[in-house]
Enzyme design. Structure first.
Site, PDB file in Angstrom:
ATOM      1  N   PRO A   1       0.841  -1.201   0.000  1.00 16.16           N
ATOM      2  CA  PRO A   1       0.000   0.000   0.000  1.00 16.16           C
ATOM      3  C   PRO A   1       0.872   1.245   0.000  1.00 16.16           C
ATOM      4  O   PRO A   1       1.857   1.305   0.732  1.00 16.16           O
ATOM      5  CB  PRO A   1      -0.777  -0.116   1.324  1.00 16.16           C
ATOM      6  N   MET A   2       0.536   2.219  -0.836  1.00 19.38           N
ATOM      7  CA  MET A   2       1.263   3.498  -0.843  1.00 19.38           C
ATOM      8  C   MET A   2       0.289   4.643  -1.034  1.00 19.38           C
ATOM      9  O   MET A   2      -0.333   4.780  -2.106  1.00 19.38           O
ATOM     10  CB  MET A   2       2.324   3.510  -1.955  1.00 19.38           C
TER      11      MET A   2
ATOM     12  N   GLN B   1      -6.424  -1.178   3.051  1.00 25.74           N
ATOM     13  CA  GLN B   1      -5.756  -0.846   4.322  1.00 25.74           C
ATOM     14  C   GLN B   1      -6.415   0.357   4.981  1.00 25.74           C
ATOM     15  O   GLN B   1      -6.850   1.284   4.294  1.00 25.74           O
ATOM     16  CB  GLN B   1      -4.283  -0.523   4.075  1.00 25.74           C
TER      17      GLN B   1
ATOM     18  N   CYS C   1       2.759   3.584   9.699  1.00 25.98           N
ATOM     19  CA  CYS C   1       2.929   4.906   9.084  1.00 25.98           C
ATOM     20  C   CYS C   1       3.703   5.841  10.018  1.00 25.98           C
ATOM     21  O   CYS C   1       3.332   6.019  11.175  1.00 25.98           O
ATOM     22  CB  CYS C   1       1.560   5.495   8.753  1.00 25.98           C
TER      23      CYS C   1
ATOM     24  N   LYS D   1       0.230  -4.354   9.367  1.00 25.62           N
ATOM     25  CA  LYS D   1       1.530  -3.967   8.817  1.00 25.62           C
ATOM     26  C   LYS D   1       2.222  -3.065   9.833  1.00 25.62           C
ATOM     27  O   LYS D   1       1.628  -2.097  10.294  1.00 25.62           O
ATOM     28  CB  LYS D   1       1.342  -3.253   7.480  1.00 25.62           C
TER      29      LYS D   1
ATOM     30  N   ASN E   1       9.430  -6.733   4.235  1.00 22.17           N
ATOM     31  CA  ASN E   1       9.330  -5.576   3.341  1.00 22.17           C
ATOM     32  C   ASN E   1      10.482  -4.607   3.623  1.00 22.17           C
ATOM     33  O   ASN E   1      10.846  -4.389   4.768  1.00 22.17           O
ATOM     34  CB  ASN E   1       7.966  -4.900   3.577  1.00 22.17           C
ATOM     35  N   GLY E   2      11.012  -4.053   2.539  1.00 26.41           N
ATOM     36  CA  GLY E   2      12.002  -3.001   2.668  1.00 26.41           C
ATOM     37  C   GLY E   2      13.183  -3.178   1.738  1.00 26.41           C
ATOM     38  O   GLY E   2      13.865  -4.201   1.769  1.00 26.41           O
ATOM     39  N   ASP E   3      13.375  -2.185   0.860  1.00 28.08           N
ATOM     40  CA  ASP E   3      14.565  -2.102   0.001  1.00 28.08           C
ATOM     41  C   ASP E   3      14.687  -3.240  -1.007  1.00 28.08           C
ATOM     42  O   ASP E   3      15.810  -3.606  -1.371  1.00 28.08           O
ATOM     43  CB  ASP E   3      15.849  -2.054   0.854  1.00 28.08           C
TER      44      ASP E   3
ATOM     45  N   ARG F   1       8.458   0.949  -3.295  1.00 27.91           N
ATOM     46  CA  ARG F   1       8.975   2.010  -4.173  1.00 27.91           C
ATOM     47  C   ARG F   1       9.480   1.512  -5.514  1.00 27.91           C
ATOM     48  O   ARG F   1       9.248   2.158  -6.545  1.00 27.91           O
ATOM     49  CB  ARG F   1      10.084   2.782  -3.427  1.00 27.91           C
TER      50      ARG F   1
HETATM   51  C1  LIG Z   1       4.852   7.325  -1.176  1.00 24.58           C
HETATM   52  C2  LIG Z   1       4.690   6.237  -0.166  1.00 24.58           C
HETATM   53  C3  LIG Z   1       3.454   6.047   0.418  1.00 24.58           C
HETATM   54  C4  LIG Z   1       3.283   5.028   1.375  1.00 24.58           C
HETATM   55  N1  LIG Z   1       2.046   4.819   1.901  1.00 24.58           N
HETATM   56  C5  LIG Z   1       1.844   3.762   2.732  1.00 24.58           C
HETATM   57  C6  LIG Z   1       0.526   3.430   3.179  1.00 24.58           C
HETATM   58  O1  LIG Z   1      -0.473   4.073   2.828  1.00 24.58           O
HETATM   59  N2  LIG Z   1       0.409   2.358   4.015  1.00 24.58           N
HETATM   60  C7  LIG Z   1       1.490   1.616   4.421  1.00 24.58           C
HETATM   61  O2  LIG Z   1       1.336   0.652   5.163  1.00 24.58           O
HETATM   62  N3  LIG Z   1       2.739   1.896   3.976  1.00 24.58           N
HETATM   63  C8  LIG Z   1       2.921   2.941   3.136  1.00 24.58           C
HETATM   64  N4  LIG Z   1       4.183   3.179   2.650  1.00 24.58           N
HETATM   65  C9  LIG Z   1       5.295   2.293   3.039  1.00 24.58           C
HETATM   66  C10 LIG Z   1       5.448   1.148   2.028  1.00 24.58           C
HETATM   67  O3  LIG Z   1       4.296   0.339   1.971  1.00 24.58           O
HETATM   68  C11 LIG Z   1       6.657   0.277   2.385  1.00 24.58           C
HETATM   69  O4  LIG Z   1       6.473  -0.256   3.670  1.00 24.58           O
HETATM   70  C12 LIG Z   1       7.980   1.060   2.379  1.00 24.58           C
HETATM   71  O5  LIG Z   1       8.044   1.943   1.270  1.00 24.58           O
HETATM   72  C13 LIG Z   1       9.204   0.116   2.343  1.00 24.58           C
HETATM   73  O6  LIG Z   1       9.175  -0.692   1.198  1.00 24.58           O
HETATM   74  P1  LIG Z   1      10.127  -0.391  -0.097  1.00 24.58           P
HETATM   75  O7  LIG Z   1      11.526  -0.313   0.408  1.00 24.58           O
HETATM   76  O8  LIG Z   1       9.868  -1.536  -1.023  1.00 24.58           O
HETATM   77  O9  LIG Z   1       9.696   0.944  -0.648  1.00 24.58           O
HETATM   78  C14 LIG Z   1       4.363   4.204   1.733  1.00 24.58           C
HETATM   79  C15 LIG Z   1       5.613   4.412   1.116  1.00 24.58           C
HETATM   80  C16 LIG Z   1       5.783   5.409   0.182  1.00 24.58           C
HETATM   81  C17 LIG Z   1       7.122   5.577  -0.475  1.00 24.58           C
END
Ligand SMILES: Cc1cc2nc3c(=O)[nH]c(=O)nc-3n(C[C@H](O)[C@H](O)[C@H](O)COP(=O)(O)O)c2cc1C
Length: 345
Positions: free
Chosen positions: A30-31, A89, A120, A161, A223-225, A248
């Protein structure tokens, strides 16, 4: 007859969230501001993601529930009708509010999964609303929320999460995970940073693995990177998690899930689309957005997606600066046609 051995022996099981099968166990994160229907549709067209997720919705300001369609004007765009499996979510700190919205999502919207945000780090949600990652300092409250929402959602699986904690000095991930499991969550996703890091430093997959080992039955998604399909597969195989979630990198490469899925099937990953194909993709995505929001708002909204698509491509900076100033359809199309990097001929 001999058969060719697969490139990599498939050893990864689907993820089971109650009755929902997530296959492959590779999840679109979710983003907020990004993972709306248009984006999910693009991901879905490439395939490979076992579960898609909406942006987070605020349960506390759920006045939209009382409207005729009971639909959040933007954030539930598409949710009623689009293919499953799909997770929605939500965030808040009030178990009753979350239960009320969760029940509605499960019963009326028939979503596959109701996900709770305890990760968050944004101040609007933490300091101002004592929600999201702020709640990680209070594992008992997290558990109370999960329990209430699980009761309210019936057969629909409820997931959570989290991050590793609120801060280096408040790493409550293991305790939260154990309590979330006891409270009946179907799965826990862990972003391997503490909230005070925002996106700084590296995601700590060792700590994610430790959380996985601290629970008994509940699946844990890491999750992460994750910056490539190969990293996703390595994380799955090496850390003991039951699934991986990508955020991302999947904004720049919404086709990454199809590459991960291919490797997990023992096939070679399909190559990235050519730059010409990527340009077509930007225009397709733009059309999906404009169909919902109209040209003016659609163009504004699409700028950031266009910038994300150009990430890492030579010439991206000039494209970004030009696309960020577009106001009309004509301008947007012209910038994409002229400035989005071209395949060398
Ligand atoms: C622009 C943006 C918006 C995000 N919005 C949410 C969200 O609404 N809910 C959530 O649980 N995580 C949110 N995240 C976190 C991501 O879901 C994820 O946990 C985090 O980016 C790490 O994963 P990655 O390294 O693959 O980016 C957001 C991240 C970004 C960059």
């Amino acid at each position: 007859m001999t058969s060719l051995a697969p490139v990599l022996a498939p050893s990864v099981e689907p993820l089971r969230l109650g009755g929902v099968v997530v296959d492959p166990p590779v999840l679109q994160a979710p983003m907020a501001g990004y993972t709306n229907y248009a984006y999910r549709q693009v991901v879905r067209e490439f395939g490979g993601a076992g579960l898609l997720a909406t942006e987070m919705i605020a349960a506390r300001s759920a006045a939209w529930l009382e409207t005729e369609r009971g639909e959040h004007p933007d954030r539930l765009w598409g949710v009623r009708d689009e293919p499953r499996p799909l997770a929605v979510q939500m965030w808040d700190n009030d178990p009753d509010n979350l239960a009320r919205v969760g029940r509605r999502l499960a019963r009326d919207f028939q979503v596959s999964v109701v996900d709770l945000n305890f990760g968050c780090p944004v101040r609007q949600v933490t300091d101002k609303a004592h929600s999201g990652s702020w709640l990680l300092r209070d594992p008992a409250r997290v558990a109370a929320i999960v329990r209430r929402v699980v009761e309210a959602c019936g057969d629909t699986p409820v997931t959570a999460k989290i991050r590793l904690g609120c801060a280096e000095t408040c790493q409550t991930g293991v305790e939260v995970a154990q309590r979330v499991e006891e409270a009946g969550a179907a799965c826990l996703t862990v972003h391997g940073r503490v909230a005070s890091q925002y996106f700084k430093g590296r995601a700590d997959w060792e700590a994610i693995g430790q959380i996985k080992r601290s629970v008994s039955q509940m699946p844990v998604v890491g999750n992460g990177d994750i910056t490539s399909a190969e990293t996703a597969v390595a994380r799955l195989r090496e850390t003991g998690v039951d699934g991986v979630m990508i955020a991302r990198e999947a904004l720049a490469k919404p086709w990454i899930f199809s590459q991960v899925a291919a490797i997990l099937r023992g096939e070679a990953a399909p190559p990235d689309p050519s730059l010409d194909e990527q340009r077509e993709l930007v225009l397709h995505h733009y059309d999906l957005v404009c169909r919902r929001f109209g040209i003016e708002r659609g163009t504004m909204l699409m700028r950031k997606f266009a910038c994300a698509y150009a990430q890492g491509i030579a010439g991206a900076r000039a494209f970004r600066s030009a696309v960020s100033r577009t106001l009309s359809r004509e301008e947007f199309l012209a910038v994409v046609a002229d400035r989005f990097p071209r395949d060398p001929r």
